[in-house]
Design a protein around this motif. Structure first.
Motif, PDB file in Angstrom:
ATOM      1  N   ALA A 173       0.832  -1.203   0.000  1.00  0.00           N
ATOM      2  CA  ALA A 173       0.000   0.000   0.000  1.00  0.00           C
ATOM      3  C   ALA A 173       0.866   1.252   0.000  1.00  0.00           C
ATOM      4  N   SER A 174       0.433   2.262  -0.740  1.00  0.00           N
ATOM      5  CA  SER A 174       1.164   3.525  -0.779  1.00  0.00           C
ATOM      6  C   SER A 174       0.767   4.433   0.380  1.00  0.00           C
ATOM      7  N   LEU A 175      -0.395   4.171   0.979  1.00  0.00           N
ATOM      8  CA  LEU A 175      -0.793   4.897   2.183  1.00  0.00           C
ATOM      9  C   LEU A 175      -1.916   4.137   2.871  1.00  0.00           C
ATOM     10  N   ILE A 176      -2.101   4.448   4.158  1.00  0.00           N
ATOM     11  CA  ILE A 176      -3.206   3.914   4.949  1.00  0.00           C
ATOM     12  C   ILE A 176      -4.046   5.094   5.416  1.00  0.00           C
ATOM     13  N   MET A 177      -5.359   4.960   5.286  1.00  0.00           N
ATOM     14  CA  MET A 177      -6.271   6.010   5.719  1.00  0.00           C
ATOM     15  C   MET A 177      -7.123   5.495   6.869  1.00  0.00           C
ATOM     16  N   LEU A 178      -7.201   6.268   7.948  1.00  0.00           N
ATOM     17  CA  LEU A 178      -8.052   5.943   9.085  1.00  0.00           C
ATOM     18  C   LEU A 178      -8.802   7.185   9.529  1.00  0.00           C
ATOM     19  N   GLY A 179      -9.892   6.957  10.260  1.00  0.00           N
ATOM     20  CA  GLY A 179     -10.598   8.070  10.868  1.00  0.00           C
ATOM     21  C   GLY A 179      -9.850   8.574  12.089  1.00  0.00           C
ATOM     22  N   ALA A 180     -10.241   9.723  12.595  1.00  0.00           N
ATOM     23  CA  ALA A 180      -9.593  10.306  13.767  1.00  0.00           C
ATOM     24  C   ALA A 180     -10.013   9.559  15.027  1.00  0.00           C
ATOM     25  N   HIS A 181      -9.203   9.703  16.060  1.00  0.00           N
ATOM     26  CA  HIS A 181      -9.506   9.122  17.372  1.00  0.00           C
ATOM     27  C   HIS A 181     -10.799   9.731  17.902  1.00  0.00           C
ATOM     28  N   ARG A 191       2.582   3.991  14.504  1.00  0.00           N
ATOM     29  CA  ARG A 191       3.942   3.692  14.936  1.00  0.00           C
ATOM     30  C   ARG A 191       4.610   2.630  14.082  1.00  0.00           C
ATOM     31  N   SER A 192       3.814   1.743  13.455  1.00  0.00           N
ATOM     32  CA  SER A 192       4.391   0.544  12.842  1.00  0.00           C
ATOM     33  C   SER A 192       4.160   0.408  11.340  1.00  0.00           C
ATOM     34  N   ALA A 193       3.384   1.281  10.745  1.00  0.00           N
ATOM     35  CA  ALA A 193       3.029   1.112   9.337  1.00  0.00           C
ATOM     36  C   ALA A 193       4.233   1.287   8.420  1.00  0.00           C
ATOM     37  N   PRO A 194       4.267   0.547   7.308  1.00  0.00           N
ATOM     38  CA  PRO A 194       5.376   0.671   6.355  1.00  0.00           C
ATOM     39  C   PRO A 194       5.224   1.847   5.396  1.00  0.00           C
ATOM     40  N   CYS A 195       4.106   2.563   5.470  1.00  0.00           N
ATOM     41  CA  CYS A 195       3.815   3.661   4.551  1.00  0.00           C
ATOM     42  C   CYS A 195       3.167   4.791   5.345  1.00  0.00           C
ATOM     43  N   PRO A 196       3.011   5.966   4.748  1.00  0.00           N
ATOM     44  CA  PRO A 196       2.351   7.062   5.467  1.00  0.00           C
ATOM     45  C   PRO A 196       0.934   6.696   5.906  1.00  0.00           C
ATOM     46  N   VAL A 197       0.561   7.181   7.087  1.00  0.00           N
ATOM     47  CA  VAL A 197      -0.773   6.943   7.642  1.00  0.00           C
ATOM     48  C   VAL A 197      -1.471   8.291   7.790  1.00  0.00           C
ATOM     49  N   PHE A 198      -2.679   8.372   7.270  1.00  0.00           N
ATOM     50  CA  PHE A 198      -3.463   9.599   7.361  1.00  0.00           C
ATOM     51  C   PHE A 198      -4.592   9.393   8.358  1.00  0.00           C
ATOM     52  N   SER A 199      -4.716  10.321   9.296  1.00  0.00           N
ATOM     53  CA  SER A 199      -5.845  10.354  10.222  1.00  0.00           C
ATOM     54  C   SER A 199      -6.706  11.553   9.822  1.00  0.00           C
TER      55      SER A 199
END
Length: 283
Positions: free
Chosen positions: A99-107, A126-134
């Motif tokens: 994956a080129s990025l991971i998308m998640l909702g906010a806390h 903390r652990s993803a291999p790609c950028p994570v967007f919240s």
């Protein structure tokens, strides 16, 4: 090979903004959108089978509703469920799908930073291999104004490279927090003030050389502004977010809150986001 965007869906109402943003990014980048929901593996087998069908149907309905609400084209999409620990499955799938990025909702527990550290959101970041967007803001709000805290570290160069590469048409503000010895005790001394000003001028030149060397590697140059502010890095950042919140904050997953806060991620930013976040690995 086309890009794959991984969206981790938790089926909550708060997740809708992130879902819509993921659809928009997939369409804009010609990428495939993989929508994933992780089920509890301890449920009875028949309950899992029944629940899987209901969850997939709910995600399909949500996707259709979002496309109609935001007038979004239909991306190439793959909707799936799996069982396991949500954090571990999201990170594993990101690796397997490249994956080129991971998308998640906010806390969802706003204003409660003590509850953030062990959440799926924080652990994935903390652990993803790609950028994570919240994401918590509407997908109609373009990411045109991006704030990037910088320093001379490997992590700082990596997050700047990611921001420059992913948002070549955005306006980037590079924020550097400085703290010169003696400032609080000697600030009113004229000789000290002249020495401090020379040091700051040298620091700015050094930062500009660092940025220029990175721009030479990348080619396309967005609009950049270099801002130097005095103080502890976390205090400078939080003050800036309160005064001038950007559309997106780009941060390393090794960003620290200062000497008194040893956390790898700033839980305050996750618990009380002033903007959408992009968290990148340090290298």
């Amino acid at each position: 090979m086309p890009q794959t965007l991984l969206f981790a869906c938790d089926l909550s109402a708060e997740n809708r903004a992130a879902f819509a943003r993921a659809v928009r990014l997939a369409v804009d980048n010609g990428a495939r959108l993989d929508v994933l929901h992780v089920l509890d593996p301890h449920l009875p087998y028949q309950a899992l089978r029944d629940l899987e069908g209901a969850v997939v149907a709910d995600m399909e309905r949500t996707l259709q509703d979002l496309r109609e609400d935001y007038a979004l084209p239909e991306p190439e999409v793959l909707i799936q469920t799996m069982t396991g620990d949500p954090y571990a499955e999201i990170v594993r799938e990101a690796h397997e799908r490249e994956a080129s990025l991971i998308m998640l909702g906010a806390h969802r527990k706003r204003g409660q930073p003590d509850l953030v550290g062990g959440t799926t959101l924080a652990r994935v970041m903390r652990s993803a291999p790609c950028p994570v967007f919240s994401v918590s803001h509407s997908p109609d709000q373009q990411w045109r104004d991006i704030l990037v805290p910088i320093d001379f570290s490997l992590a700082g160069r990596q997050i700047l490279r990611q921001a420059l590469t992913r948002f070549p048409e955005a306006r980037l503000t590079l924020l550097y927090a400085w703290d010169i010895p003696g400032e609080h005790e000697l600030a009113s001394n004229s000789d000290y003030a002249r020495w401090r000003d020379r040091e700051l001028a040298g620091l700015r030149r050094q930062l500009e050389r660092e940025v220029d060397s990175l721009l030479d590697e990348l080619g396309d140059v967005p609009e950049l502004e270099l801002v130097l502010e005095q103080g502890d890095p976390s205090e400078v950042l939080m003050s800036r977010l309160r005064r001038l919140p950007p559309d997106l904050l780009a941060l390393s997953n090794q960003y620290r809150r200062g000497r008194d806060h040893p956390n790898s991620l700033n839980e305050q930013l996750l618990a009380d986001p002033h903007c959408d976040l992009m968290i990148c690995r340090a290298w």
